[in-house]
Design an enzyme around this catalytic site. Structure first.
Site, PDB file in Angstrom:
ATOM      1  N   LYS A  20     -23.860   7.786  -2.327  1.00 33.37           N
ATOM      2  CA  LYS A  20     -23.238   9.007  -2.854  1.00 33.37           C
ATOM      3  C   LYS A  20     -23.323   9.067  -4.368  1.00 33.37           C
ATOM      4  CE  LYS A  20     -18.679  11.283  -2.943  1.00 33.37           C
ATOM      5  NZ  LYS A  20     -17.278  11.193  -2.457  1.00 33.37           N
ATOM      6  N   TYR A  30       0.846  -1.195   0.000  1.00 36.40           N
ATOM      7  CA  TYR A  30       0.000   0.000   0.000  1.00 36.40           C
ATOM      8  C   TYR A  30       0.885   1.250   0.000  1.00 36.40           C
ATOM      9  CZ  TYR A  30      -3.952  -3.030   1.316  1.00 36.40           C
ATOM     10  OH  TYR A  30      -4.921  -3.995   1.347  1.00 36.40           O
ATOM     11  N   ALA A  51     -18.447  -1.725  -1.260  1.00 37.16           N
ATOM     12  CA  ALA A  51     -18.310  -1.873  -2.713  1.00 37.16           C
ATOM     13  C   ALA A  51     -17.713  -0.618  -3.342  1.00 37.16           C
ATOM     14  CB  ALA A  51     -19.653  -2.220  -3.350  1.00 37.16           C
TER      15      ALA A  51
END
Length: 298
Positions: free
Chosen positions: A218, A62, A211
């Site tokens: 939104k 990451y 998801a």
């Protein structure tokens, strides 16, 4: 704050984990590594602790290690007990047990820790390193005290059983399997992963529980809000994809209205309420952390 044990022998953690994939990641999430970003992440980190969510999931890949470095900096500035899960990436140049130990050493350096609560295999890949070599190397690290519990990620039911068997021969219990799971991504309910995890006492860590934001409400077919980053190339965020999930969002809103909660909080609560599961919700700022924490306690 309610807690859940990782596997049969692991630590007791909050059932809502803060995901840090986006921390310092420019490749997928268009998130920089400048001073302002770091300040925003530190505020988010503190907001998580204030909300009682002290379990963080990261990985060496990451932000090419930047996510672990950020966490390490923030941990050093806090006096609160914090639990970290990170991940080892099996790759072509890593084919020995020593490479597993070396990768863990580097992760611990970036985190500024002597031990992690959970060390996970990021994805199943046994072409260059056998599962026997990998799992025995992880068992060695448990015995050395640098790993509290061993987990896997993206493992099938059969692969999970194999890992469990190898570890069990060393007296170590497989603690977790981190897989994609949400109201919109439910394959683990039918492909044997969920059933096998329950049979073995392995905790499910659900990543992408919203998801990638689809379950927040939104993004809608008629909304002016346009997806950015990796979402731009995801067909689920197209007008047709958003129209397809409108009935789900509508139900989440109705349930949320009854409880004074948002669609995202309902979706996260649905996962946590199943038991033996930790939902990993990504957050880049304090508001997102606080919103996610609203999934707890009801």
């Amino acid at each position: 704050m309610e807690t859940i044990k990782l596997g049969q022998d692991g630590a007791a953690v909050c059932p809502l984990c803060i995901g840090t994939w986006a921390w310092g990641d420019k490749l997928f999430w268009n998130y920089g590594s400048d001073e302002e970003d770091a300040k925003q992440l530190q505020v988010a980190f503190q907001a998580a602790l204030d909300a009682g969510t002290t379990f963080f999931d990261t990985a060496e890949v990451y932000g090419f290690g930047l996510s672990e470095k950020y966490l390490g900096q923030f941990i050093q500035q806090s006096d609160r007990p914090i639990q970290i899960a990170t991940k080892f990436g099996p790759a072509p140049w890593r084919f020995t047990a020593q490479s597993v130990s070396d990768a863990l050493t580097e992760s611990l350096k970036r985190l500024g820790l002597e031990r992690v609560s959970l060390y996970q295999v990021h994805w199943p890949f046994s072409f260059f390193m056998s599962q026997e070599t990998l799992m025995n190397a992880l068992a060695d690290e448990v015995q050395r005290g640098r790993i509290e519990a061993v987990g896997v990620s993206n493992y099938s039911a059969e692969q999970m059983q194999q890992a469990y068997k190898i570890l069990a021969a060393r007296g170590v219990k497989l603690a977790s399997n981190q897989v994609r799971y949400s109201l919109l991504t439910r394959q683990i309910e039918t492909n044997g992963i969920l059933d096998t995890a329950r049979q073995l006492g392995v905790t499910i860590l659900a990543y992408s529980p919203l998801a990638q934001g689809l379950l927040t409400g939104k993004y809608t077919a008629s909304s002016a809000e346009k997806p950015t980053g990796a979402r731009r190339i995801d067909p689920r965020f197209s007008k047709e994809g958003l129209q397809k999930i409108e009935p789900v969002i509508s139900i989440l809103k109705k349930i949320g209205d009854r409880h004074g909660r948002t669609p995202a909080q309902v979706a996260l609560n649905w996962l946590i309420a199943q038991g033996n599961l930790v939902a990993i919700a990504g957050a880049k700022n304090a508001n997102q952390v606080q919103q996610n924490a609203g999934a707890l306690g009801w």
